[in-house]
Design a protein around this motif. Structure first.
Motif, PDB file in Angstrom:
ATOM      1  N   ARG A 211       0.836  -1.209   0.000  1.00 59.30           N
ATOM      2  CA  ARG A 211       0.000   0.000   0.000  1.00 59.30           C
ATOM      3  C   ARG A 211       0.870   1.257   0.000  1.00 59.30           C
ATOM      4  O   ARG A 211       0.529   2.264   0.622  1.00 59.30           O
ATOM      5  CB  ARG A 211      -0.947  -0.031   1.210  1.00 59.30           C
ATOM      6  N   LEU A 212       1.970   1.181  -0.709  1.00 50.35           N
ATOM      7  CA  LEU A 212       2.864   2.340  -0.788  1.00 50.35           C
ATOM      8  C   LEU A 212       2.195   3.525  -1.469  1.00 50.35           C
ATOM      9  O   LEU A 212       2.415   4.686  -1.076  1.00 50.35           O
ATOM     10  CB  LEU A 212       4.146   1.961  -1.547  1.00 50.35           C
ATOM     11  N   ALA A 213       1.417   3.261  -2.517  1.00 53.11           N
ATOM     12  CA  ALA A 213       0.758   4.371  -3.222  1.00 53.11           C
ATOM     13  C   ALA A 213      -0.149   5.149  -2.276  1.00 53.11           C
ATOM     14  O   ALA A 213      -0.191   6.395  -2.300  1.00 53.11           O
ATOM     15  CB  ALA A 213      -0.023   3.825  -4.416  1.00 53.11           C
TER      16      ALA A 213
ATOM     17  N   LEU B 140      -0.851  10.179   1.215  1.00 50.86           N
ATOM     18  CA  LEU B 140      -0.982  10.904   2.492  1.00 50.86           C
ATOM     19  C   LEU B 140       0.145  11.928   2.649  1.00 50.86           C
ATOM     20  O   LEU B 140      -0.094  13.051   3.120  1.00 50.86           O
ATOM     21  CB  LEU B 140      -0.954   9.910   3.656  1.00 50.86           C
ATOM     22  N   ILE B 141       1.357  11.531   2.281  1.00 43.93           N
ATOM     23  CA  ILE B 141       2.474  12.460   2.417  1.00 43.93           C
ATOM     24  C   ILE B 141       2.267  13.679   1.525  1.00 43.93           C
ATOM     25  O   ILE B 141       2.522  14.832   1.938  1.00 43.93           O
ATOM     26  CB  ILE B 141       3.786  11.743   2.084  1.00 43.93           C
ATOM     27  N   ASP B 142       1.794  13.456   0.302  1.00 39.28           N
ATOM     28  CA  ASP B 142       1.554  14.593  -0.594  1.00 39.28           C
ATOM     29  C   ASP B 142       0.456  15.500  -0.060  1.00 39.28           C
ATOM     30  O   ASP B 142       0.512  16.731  -0.224  1.00 39.28           O
ATOM     31  CB  ASP B 142       1.176  14.076  -1.989  1.00 39.28           C
ATOM     32  N   ALA B 143      -0.549  14.922   0.618  1.00 40.91           N
ATOM     33  CA  ALA B 143      -1.647  15.730   1.152  1.00 40.91           C
ATOM     34  C   ALA B 143      -1.241  16.518   2.390  1.00 40.91           C
ATOM     35  O   ALA B 143      -1.941  17.464   2.776  1.00 40.91           O
ATOM     36  CB  ALA B 143      -2.841  14.840   1.481  1.00 40.91           C
ATOM     37  N   ALA B 144      -0.127  16.140   3.014  1.00 40.51           N
ATOM     38  CA  ALA B 144       0.286  16.817   4.246  1.00 40.51           C
ATOM     39  C   ALA B 144       0.849  18.200   4.003  1.00 40.51           C
ATOM     40  O   ALA B 144       1.004  18.984   4.950  1.00 40.51           O
ATOM     41  CB  ALA B 144       1.306  15.959   4.985  1.00 40.51           C
ATOM     42  N   GLY B 145       1.186  18.524   2.793  1.00 40.86           N
ATOM     43  CA  GLY B 145       1.719  19.852   2.498  1.00 40.86           C
ATOM     44  C   GLY B 145       3.057  20.084   3.176  1.00 40.86           C
ATOM     45  O   GLY B 145       4.011  19.311   3.026  1.00 40.86           O
ATOM     46  N   ALA B 146       3.114  21.170   3.981  1.00 44.03           N
ATOM     47  CA  ALA B 146       4.369  21.519   4.651  1.00 44.03           C
ATOM     48  C   ALA B 146       4.754  20.479   5.702  1.00 44.03           C
ATOM     49  O   ALA B 146       5.936  20.357   6.056  1.00 44.03           O
ATOM     50  CB  ALA B 146       4.246  22.896   5.290  1.00 44.03           C
ATOM     51  N   LEU B 147       3.785  19.725   6.213  1.00 49.29           N
ATOM     52  CA  LEU B 147       4.087  18.718   7.233  1.00 49.29           C
ATOM     53  C   LEU B 147       4.795  17.488   6.652  1.00 49.29           C
ATOM     54  O   LEU B 147       5.306  16.667   7.414  1.00 49.29           O
ATOM     55  CB  LEU B 147       2.797  18.260   7.918  1.00 49.29           C
ATOM     56  N   SER B 148       4.796  17.347   5.333  1.00 44.59           N
ATOM     57  CA  SER B 148       5.402  16.157   4.728  1.00 44.59           C
ATOM     58  C   SER B 148       6.888  16.044   5.043  1.00 44.59           C
ATOM     59  O   SER B 148       7.431  14.933   5.117  1.00 44.59           O
ATOM     60  CB  SER B 148       5.186  16.176   3.215  1.00 44.59           C
ATOM     61  N   GLN B 149       7.557  17.173   5.249  1.00 42.69           N
ATOM     62  CA  GLN B 149       8.976  17.138   5.568  1.00 42.69           C
ATOM     63  C   GLN B 149       9.240  16.593   6.963  1.00 42.69           C
ATOM     64  O   GLN B 149      10.372  16.203   7.269  1.00 42.69           O
ATOM     65  CB  GLN B 149       9.573  18.553   5.450  1.00 42.69           C
ATOM     66  N   ARG B 150       8.197  16.567   7.802  1.00 48.67           N
ATOM     67  CA  ARG B 150       8.377  16.104   9.174  1.00 48.67           C
ATOM     68  C   ARG B 150       7.948  14.649   9.370  1.00 48.67           C
ATOM     69  O   ARG B 150       8.147  14.093  10.430  1.00 48.67           O
ATOM     70  CB  ARG B 150       7.589  17.006  10.119  1.00 48.67           C
TER      71      ARG B 150
ATOM     72  N   GLU C 164     -11.340   8.403   5.028  1.00 53.33           N
ATOM     73  CA  GLU C 164     -10.949   9.776   4.719  1.00 53.33           C
ATOM     74  C   GLU C 164      -9.727  10.232   5.520  1.00 53.33           C
ATOM     75  O   GLU C 164      -9.752  11.245   6.222  1.00 53.33           O
ATOM     76  CB  GLU C 164     -12.118  10.731   4.973  1.00 53.33           C
ATOM     77  N   PRO C 165      -8.611   9.518   5.440  1.00 57.29           N
ATOM     78  CA  PRO C 165      -7.407   9.947   6.170  1.00 57.29           C
ATOM     79  C   PRO C 165      -6.786  11.216   5.597  1.00 57.29           C
ATOM     80  O   PRO C 165      -6.139  11.971   6.338  1.00 57.29           O
ATOM     81  CB  PRO C 165      -6.470   8.750   6.026  1.00 57.29           C
ATOM     82  N   VAL C 166      -6.989  11.465   4.314  1.00 54.90           N
ATOM     83  CA  VAL C 166      -6.404  12.663   3.715  1.00 54.90           C
ATOM     84  C   VAL C 166      -7.035  13.917   4.319  1.00 54.90           C
ATOM     85  O   VAL C 166      -6.322  14.889   4.658  1.00 54.90           O
ATOM     86  CB  VAL C 166      -6.589  12.632   2.186  1.00 54.90           C
TER      87      VAL C 166
END
Length: 341
Positions: free
Chosen positions: A235-237, A242-252, A280-282
């Motif tokens: 389930r990598l995709a 989720l990481i892409d939806a996190a916006g600025a938080l993706s770096q953390r 709806e986790p996004v």
């Protein structure tokens, strides 16, 4: 000398008779005692000729006088010399083999047929490689079995290709010979996409979830994102969405754990856990990004944030923060009637 060519000799022996006998001896037959004749025959057997005795009479030369001379004439020339050289050569080779020097020589220089081919100019001196991204040239050469001891005619390209394709990072490979001294290697690598931790083991996996290799402290693998749990590699995709939806938080975000193969819990760089809902986790993650932008929620003394309920956010304080909160609450005066216990 009579009329028939016979020569008369005196019957007496003496200085004159011995001198005449010596004068009539053929050149090369001086001192023809039994011992000296045996030595001459042995020398003739060894060196393949008759260097010590030469007969003027062809009839005498054609008739062997003893068994040693008959043996000498039947054997090939120089047979004794070759036998002697073979004996000493065998002795030398046996001694070198017993001391291990021959094995060491072949280990350092290659097998005899490889050495012979290299002498004739068929060593491997030109190697061209294409398709290397994560792999290193030394890894390719070791897997293909190519080193200075190998000669080109004896390089098995089928075995080399199969050995290369057995590497976890190699999807396919081709190996070709270019005579007299060249090899061309082309590889198609699998791209390491993430790290997958399950049952205490960590694997390097591709985008499709296929396991590439065990994780090692290799600089090539350290920047990869990490997923944890059974089924997370398939389930990598969803995780990268989720990481892409996190916006600025993706770096953390440092890792994602798939809980019971139903929902994700994200691990942040400060050790904080973010529990996302199954549905709806996004949207839940976007809500966390807004709260952090407004209240710096991720900078608080919080060890976990629960977003599984759509109408509220539940946080869990650290032990130190909770102790400080309790102490502060004790200092506050009670409002209303005092409660006795």
């Amino acid at each position: 000398m009579d009329g028939r060519g016979r020569q008369f000799e005196p019957l007496k022996t003496g200085a004159t008779g011995r001198a005449d006998a010596r004068a009539r001896q053929a050149p090369g037959e001086t001192g023809t005692g039994p011992g000296r004749r045996v030595l001459q025959r042995l020398a003739s057997l060894t060196f393949g000729a008759l260097p010590f005795t030469r007969y003027r009479d062809p009839a005498r030369r054609s008739r062997p006088r003893n068994a040693l001379e008959r043996l000498e004439r039947q054997l090939p020339r120089f047979v004794g010399l070759w036998l002697a050289l073979g004996f000493f050569g065998t002795t030398a080779v046996t001694g070198l083999a017993a001391s291990g020097q021959i094995s060491q020589f072949f280990e350092e220089r290659g097998r005899p047929h490889h050495i012979a081919a290299q002498i004739f100019g068929f060593g491997i001196s030109e190697i061209a490689m294409t398709g290397l991204i994560q792999l290193r040239e030394r890894e390719i050469l070791n897997a293909a079995g190519i080193d200075p001891r190998v000669a080109l005619p004896f390089l098995n390209v089928t075995t080399a290709r199969e050995s290369l394709e057995s590497l976890p990072l190699v999807r396919s490979a081709t190996v070709r010979k270019l005579y007299p001294d060249g090899v061309v290697i082309n590889v198609v690598e699998r791209e390491p996409f993430a790290l997958w931790q399950v049952d205490g083991d960590v694997y390097v996996i591709a985008m499709d979830g296929e396991v590439i290799d065990y994780f090692r402290p290799d600089p090539r693998y350290l920047p990869l994102p990490q997923v944890v749990g059974e089924g997370a590699q398939a389930r990598l995709a969803e995780y990268f969405e989720l990481i892409d939806a996190a916006g600025a938080l993706s770096q953390r975000i440092r890792a994602g754990t798939l809980v019971a193969e139903r929902r994700w819990t994200l691990k942040l760089d400060n050790g904080m856990d973010v529990r996302l809902p199954e549905d709806e986790p996004v949207e839940a993650l976007q809500r966390l990004a807004r709260l952090d932008a407004e209240h710096d929620l991720l900078e608080k003394d919080v060890i976990a944030i629960d977003l599984r309920m759509p109408d509220r956010v539940v946080v869990r304080l650290t032990a130190e923060s909770w102790s400080a909160y309790e102490a502060e609450m004790r200092k506050r005066p009670l409002r209303g009637r005092e409660v006795r216990t």
